[in-house]
Design a protein around this motif. Structure first.
Motif, PDB file in Angstrom:
ATOM      1  N   SER A 134       4.853  -5.177  -3.211  1.00  0.00           N
ATOM      2  CA  SER A 134       5.670  -5.214  -1.999  1.00  0.00           C
ATOM      3  C   SER A 134       7.074  -5.675  -2.335  1.00  0.00           C
ATOM      4  O   SER A 134       7.272  -6.507  -3.222  1.00  0.00           O
ATOM      5  CB  SER A 134       5.059  -6.170  -0.961  1.00  0.00           C
ATOM      6  OG  SER A 134       3.771  -5.745  -0.575  1.00  0.00           O
ATOM      7  N   TYR A 135       8.045  -5.108  -1.628  1.00  0.00           N
ATOM      8  CA  TYR A 135       9.421  -5.580  -1.688  1.00  0.00           C
ATOM      9  C   TYR A 135       9.774  -6.072  -0.294  1.00  0.00           C
ATOM     10  O   TYR A 135      10.003  -5.276   0.620  1.00  0.00           O
ATOM     11  CB  TYR A 135      10.375  -4.476  -2.142  1.00  0.00           C
ATOM     12  CG  TYR A 135      10.102  -4.000  -3.545  1.00  0.00           C
ATOM     13  CD1 TYR A 135      10.220  -4.866  -4.626  1.00  0.00           C
ATOM     14  CD2 TYR A 135       9.725  -2.684  -3.801  1.00  0.00           C
ATOM     15  CE1 TYR A 135       9.968  -4.437  -5.917  1.00  0.00           C
ATOM     16  CE2 TYR A 135       9.474  -2.240  -5.087  1.00  0.00           C
ATOM     17  CZ  TYR A 135       9.597  -3.125  -6.137  1.00  0.00           C
ATOM     18  OH  TYR A 135       9.343  -2.696  -7.424  1.00  0.00           O
ATOM     19  N   SER A 173       9.037  -6.981   3.218  1.00  0.00           N
ATOM     20  CA  SER A 173       7.963  -6.574   4.125  1.00  0.00           C
ATOM     21  C   SER A 173       7.470  -5.152   3.854  1.00  0.00           C
ATOM     22  O   SER A 173       6.545  -4.678   4.526  1.00  0.00           O
ATOM     23  CB  SER A 173       8.448  -6.671   5.576  1.00  0.00           C
ATOM     24  OG  SER A 173       9.559  -5.795   5.775  1.00  0.00           O
ATOM     25  N   ARG A 211       5.560  -2.474   1.757  1.00  0.00           N
ATOM     26  CA  ARG A 211       4.502  -2.355   0.753  1.00  0.00           C
ATOM     27  C   ARG A 211       4.642  -1.012   0.041  1.00  0.00           C
ATOM     28  O   ARG A 211       4.490   0.050   0.650  1.00  0.00           O
ATOM     29  CB  ARG A 211       3.132  -2.498   1.405  1.00  0.00           C
ATOM     30  CG  ARG A 211       1.988  -2.491   0.408  1.00  0.00           C
ATOM     31  CD  ARG A 211       0.723  -3.105   0.972  1.00  0.00           C
ATOM     32  NE  ARG A 211       0.820  -4.555   1.042  1.00  0.00           N
ATOM     33  CZ  ARG A 211      -0.213  -5.372   1.245  1.00  0.00           C
ATOM     34  NH1 ARG A 211      -1.426  -4.868   1.397  1.00  0.00           N
ATOM     35  NH2 ARG A 211      -0.037  -6.665   1.298  1.00  0.00           N
ATOM     36  N   ASP A 227      -0.308   0.077  -2.111  1.00  0.00           N
ATOM     37  CA  ASP A 227      -1.189  -0.576  -1.151  1.00  0.00           C
ATOM     38  C   ASP A 227      -2.648  -0.418  -1.592  1.00  0.00           C
ATOM     39  O   ASP A 227      -3.397   0.390  -1.060  1.00  0.00           O
ATOM     40  CB  ASP A 227      -0.978   0.049   0.234  1.00  0.00           C
ATOM     41  CG  ASP A 227      -1.665  -0.717   1.345  1.00  0.00           C
ATOM     42  OD1 ASP A 227      -2.215  -1.799   1.073  1.00  0.00           O
ATOM     43  OD2 ASP A 227      -1.652  -0.234   2.492  1.00  0.00           O
TER      44      ASP A 227
END
Length: 249
Positions: free
Chosen positions: A13-14, A16, A18, A21
């Motif tokens: 993730s960066y 908020s 993703r 996943d």
């Protein structure tokens, strides 16, 4: 067959957003795997995770039976993960030979004499031996692509990661590059290849994985994956009333 590479439930993730996943991926020894998907699907991030350039918030990476999750890119290279990038970035002030010597000595950790032997062998294999004494920054695009591949091969990879290596080449140049990659594969090296030039990719790979939104949405025989309605929808969006085979990406 034995798995040479496994990615287990990788999450990246960066902020908020993703990017990956819970991606699971496996590559068997000697297999050529293609990775496709629309822009922003997470394909290059997946290669970054395998190579060690990006750390996962969750998940693990195995090379053969070794957990390499906490190893940096240099350590993974020494253990057998090689990579060729979409945009070649050779050491411009060094010669073609010197560019290949660097991974032979520091990636494969060969002594000097053997590193020179490896470098010459790889350059000959990649059609670059006549250019061995040319500065890398004088090469055209096809030869820079070949040099990018040669640098990855000089480290002696067990798994070779290719990121859109055919991008920017003519059809004839792409076919030449494919012939070289087929030779590499015939030598027993496993391949994970991201590519948008589909006819090039299909000449090499045994299996396709399609990513979308950071998840694997299809995994299987290449033609079946490309004809899958979910895959086509990921590329083109819903197309009511049109059969998947009429709109294969």
């Amino acid at each position: 067959m034995t798995d040479i590479l496994r990615v287990q439930t990788a999450v990246v993730s960066y902020g908020s957003v993703r990017i990956l996943d819970g991606v699971d991926l496996r590559v068997t020894d000697g297999e050529a795997l293609g990775v496709v998907g629309p822009n922003g699907a997470g394909k290059t991030t997946l290669l970054n995770v395998i190579a060690g350039a990006v750390a996962t918030a969750q998940g693990r990476v195995f090379l053969a039976h070794e957990d390499v999750t906490r190893l940096d890119p240099a350590a993974r290279c020494r253990r057998g993960i090689g990579r060729a990038f979409q945009i070649p970035r050779p050491f411009g002030v060094l010669t073609v030979l010197e560019n290949v010597l660097v991974p032979a000595m520091h990636g494969a950790q060969l002594p000097t004499a053997r590193a020179y032997e490896r470098a010459v062998t790889v350059l000959e294999r990649c059609g670059l031996l006549p250019l061995a004494n040319r500065r890398a920054d004088t090469l055209g695009l096809l030869h820079r692509k070949r040099l990018e591949l040669a640098r990855a091969l000089a480290a002696g990879p067990r798994v070779l990661l290719l990121d859109e290596i055919a991008a920017g080449l003519t059809d004839a140049e792409s076919e030449d590059l494919v012939d070289l990659i087929l030779e590499v594969r015939a030598g027993g090296t496993s391949i994970v290849w991201i590519e948008h030039v589909m006819h090039v990719l299909l000449r090499v790979v045994d299996r396709l994985v399609c990513l979308d939104g950071g998840r694997v949405i299809a995994d299987g025989e290449p033609r079946a994956v490309l004809d899958d309605d979910v895959v086509v929808g990921a590329y083109l969006g819903p197309q009511p009333g049109v059969h998947a085979k009429e709109r294969t990406p």
